[in-house]
Enzyme design. Structure first.
Site, short mmCIF file in Angstrom:
data_model
loop_
_atom_site.label_atom_id
_atom_site.label_comp_id
_atom_site.label_asym_id
_atom_site.label_seq_id
_atom_site.Cartn_x
_atom_site.Cartn_y
_atom_site.Cartn_z
N HIS A 205 0.60 -1.05 -0.06
CA HIS A 205 -0.18 0.26 -0.42
C HIS A 205 0.54 1.01 0.41
CE1 HIS A 205 0.18 -0.35 4.54
NE2 HIS A 205 0.40 0.93 4.26
C1 UD1 Z 1 -2.02 5.18 5.90
C2 UD1 Z 1 -1.09 6.39 6.25
C3 UD1 Z 1 -0.16 5.33 6.12
C4 UD1 Z 1 -0.53 3.64 7.22
C5 UD1 Z 1 -2.13 3.49 6.32
C6 UD1 Z 1 -1.94 2.09 6.42
C7 UD1 Z 1 -0.24 8.50 6.34
C8 UD1 Z 1 0.46 9.54 4.99
N1 UD1 Z 1 -0.54 7.20 5.73
O1 UD1 Z 1 -2.35 4.99 3.95
O2 UD1 Z 1 0.80 5.67 6.43
O3 UD1 Z 1 0.74 2.56 6.55
O4 UD1 Z 1 -2.36 4.15 6.61
O5 UD1 Z 1 -2.95 1.05 5.98
O6 UD1 Z 1 -0.99 8.95 7.38
N2 UD1 Z 1 -9.28 5.09 1.65
C9 UD1 Z 1 -10.27 4.34 1.50
N3 UD1 Z 1 -10.91 3.38 2.31
C10 UD1 Z 1 -10.40 4.06 3.94
C11 UD1 Z 1 -10.05 4.47 3.55
C12 UD1 Z 1 -8.80 5.06 2.90
O7 UD1 Z 1 -11.37 4.09 0.32
O8 UD1 Z 1 -11.20 3.50 4.73
C13 UD1 Z 1 -8.90 5.33 0.08
C14 UD1 Z 1 -9.12 6.67 -0.29
O9 UD1 Z 1 -9.30 6.49 -2.00
C15 UD1 Z 1 -7.66 7.01 0.71
C16 UD1 Z 1 -6.85 5.75 -0.49
O10 UD1 Z 1 -7.14 5.23 0.22
O11 UD1 Z 1 -7.80 8.08 -0.91
C17 UD1 Z 1 -5.50 6.33 1.08
O12 UD1 Z 1 -5.49 6.65 2.47
P1 UD1 Z 1 -5.12 7.88 3.35
O13 UD1 Z 1 -5.50 7.39 4.60
O14 UD1 Z 1 -4.39 8.69 2.74
O15 UD1 Z 1 -3.55 6.11 3.12
P2 UD1 Z 1 -2.76 4.93 3.78
O16 UD1 Z 1 -2.78 4.67 1.74
O17 UD1 Z 1 -4.40 4.28 4.16
N1 UDP Z 2 -3.48 -6.08 9.26
C1 UDP Z 2 -5.03 -6.60 8.64
N2 UDP Z 2 -5.46 -6.94 7.76
C2 UDP Z 2 -4.83 -6.80 6.75
C3 UDP Z 2 -4.16 -6.42 6.30
C4 UDP Z 2 -2.69 -5.62 7.95
O1 UDP Z 2 -5.28 -6.43 10.20
O2 UDP Z 2 -5.57 -7.35 5.63
C5 UDP Z 2 -3.14 -5.32 10.15
C6 UDP Z 2 -1.68 -6.08 10.71
O3 UDP Z 2 -1.58 -7.42 11.05
C7 UDP Z 2 -0.43 -5.62 11.39
C8 UDP Z 2 -1.74 -4.06 10.67
O4 UDP Z 2 -3.05 -3.50 9.84
O5 UDP Z 2 -1.33 -5.78 12.44
C9 UDP Z 2 -0.40 -3.35 9.67
O6 UDP Z 2 -1.51 -2.11 9.23
P1 UDP Z 2 -1.06 -1.44 7.74
O7 UDP Z 2 -0.27 -2.44 7.23
O8 UDP Z 2 -1.94 -0.32 7.07
O9 UDP Z 2 -0.04 -0.13 8.59
P2 UDP Z 2 1.50 0.37 8.22
O10 UDP Z 2 2.03 -0.89 9.95
O11 UDP Z 2 2.28 -0.19 7.46
O12 UDP Z 2 1.34 1.39 8.88
#
Ligand code: UD1
Ligand code: UDP
Length: 364
Positions: A205
């Site tokens: 992601h």
């Molecule tokens: C965010 C965090 C990242 C973390 C990740 C965990 C920042 C800068 N990034 O990244 O550090 O590793 O979360 O998963 O804070 N979206 C949905 N549904 C949701 C949430 C997001 O559809 O519930 C989609 C939207 O199109 C959005 C995109 O995902 O624009 C990205 O979401 P965003 O929270 O901006 O960043 P992540 O890539 O999720």
């Molecule tokens: N995780 C989850 N379901 C998924 C993918 C990840 O429960 O389908 C959990 C995973 O076990 C870990 C956390 O989400 O505890 C990691 O989050 P993510 O990878 O979104 O964010 P990051 O750690 O990179 O910030």
């Protein structure tokens, strides 16, 4: 002492669960839970509250998705009003997402104490949005609670006083250990039709990997090769799901008969998949740590990591986005040629206790 605990994105929920449970038992802390709404899909948010028994947030900001600046601005504006109304003594933030930094900035300007859980980790890569969030948050934090000694060193190197730094261990591992009975009860392997140690688990992601089509193609080409040797399970993050709509990527994916795409999974099902797989291939921060604790080989699709202890002590290796390197690493794992690793110091399931003790001692 009134403390507002901030969550916004998936990894935050997993980190806050043990902290909330322990904080509610403290005789001196009145905990409040605030959800910014950075993540809002049921499978990215609500499900974790249910599974991990996290109390329903007292306050929801419902900011949703936007550009980073707009999302941060919206959180700051709304949290500013919350602070005026609630008058907290402190806020507790976890990790490195936009919600972490936005709320910390508001608190700092109002003279409210900040506690940062997972302080001090650094990738030294400022192109990563999280690195900016980490640096800004730590610069204005009052109680820095790092997960490992390398993070302590980073904070000292940046000039923070030792009196503010307390090594507490890795909070994610509290949840992993507390959840073992539920994780091991999950039937997700049967549901997906995969067998213990006979599949690879993938998550991707990071914007640097999935937002750029050329880079994403390089990674998918490696997965194409790996899925010829063993099934590949890939729970798809919403950011990645959107990008996979691209026709070129879609056709690459559709041609892989061994690739099993699914929606993001709950914590218990996902934990079961990590515990049971042959290898993890990921760009997630938290999953590098979890695979190290399970002793499962992990190939990280990044050039750097803010969790170097998973390389030096754990089961993790950096492959970057080089197709041949990812394939070579996967083959080494299949052939049993991979390091075994050990669980790092203080990743022992007792971090929440140390955090609460620290708050009671140093902020109360
Ligand atoms: C965010 C965090 C990242 C973390 C990740 C965990 C920042 C800068 N990034 O990244 O550090 O590793 O979360 O998963 O804070 N979206 C949905 N549904 C949701 C949430 C997001 O559809 O519930 C989609 C939207 O199109 C959005 C995109 O995902 O624009 C990205 O979401 P965003 O929270 O901006 O960043 P992540 O890539 O999720
Ligand atoms: N995780 C989850 N379901 C998924 C993918 C990840 O429960 O389908 C959990 C995973 O076990 C870990 C956390 O989400 O505890 C990691 O989050 P993510 O990878 O979104 O964010 P990051 O750690 O990179 O910030």
């Amino acid at each position: 002492m009134k403390i507002i605990n901030i969550v916004g994105a998936r990894p935050n929920f997993i980190k806050i669960a043990p902290i909330m449970h322990r904080m509610r038992k403290s005789p001196v802390i009145e905990p409040i839970l605030l959800h910014t709404g950075q993540h809002y899909d049921i499978e990215m948010s609500k499900r974790f509250f249910e599974e991990l028994n996290i109390p329903t947030p007292d306050i929801s900001l419902e900011v949703g998705s936007d550009t980073h600046a707009k999302q941060v601005a919206r959180i700051m504006e709304r949290f500013d009003d919350v602070c005026d109304r609630e008058k907290p003594d402190g806020i507790l933030v976890v990790g490195d997402v936009n919600s972490t930094m936005a709320c910390s900035l508001v608190a700092a300007k109002k003279g409210i104490k900040i506690i940062h859980v997972e302080a001090g980790i650094r990738s030294f890569d400022r192109e990563m949005p999280e690195e900016i969030n980490r640096m800004v948050t730590d610069a204005i934090t009052d109680l820095l609670l790092p997960p490992s000694r390398d993070a302590v060193e980073n904070l000292l190197h940046e000039g923070h006083s030792t009196s503010k730094i307390h090594l507490v261990g890795n909070i994610m591992i509290d949840t992993l250990m507390d959840s073992q009975p539920s994780i091991m009860k999950s039937e997700i392997l049967q549901v997906l039709g995969v067998e213990e140690r006979k599949y690879a688990l993938v998550t991707l992601h990071r914007p640097s990997n999935v937002d750029d089509i050329t880079t994403f193609k390089r990674i998918l080409k490696a997965l194409a090769k790996i899925q010829e040797r063993l099934p590949v399970v890939f729970p798809v993050h919403p950011r990645t799901r959107k990008i996979l709509e691209n026709p070129e990527l879609k056709s690459l994916v559709n041609n892989m008969t061994g690739l099993k795409l699914c929606d993001p999974l709950g914590y218990f099902d996902f934990g079961r998949l990590v515990a049971g797989c042959r290898m993890v291939i990921t760009d997630s921060g938290g999953i590098q740590e979890e695979s190290t604790v399970y002793g499962i080989p992990c190939i990280t699709i990044r050039e750097n990591t803010e969790r170097p202890i998973t390389l030096s002590e754990g089961t993790n290796e950096l492959a970057g986005t080089d197709t041949a390197k990812i394939i070579r690493f996967a083959e080494q794992i299949i052939e049993g040629k991979w390091k075994t690793g050990k669980i790092p110091e203080l990743w022992d399931g007792h971090t929440a206790e140390r955090i609460i003790e620290c708050i009671e001692k140093h902020l109360w």
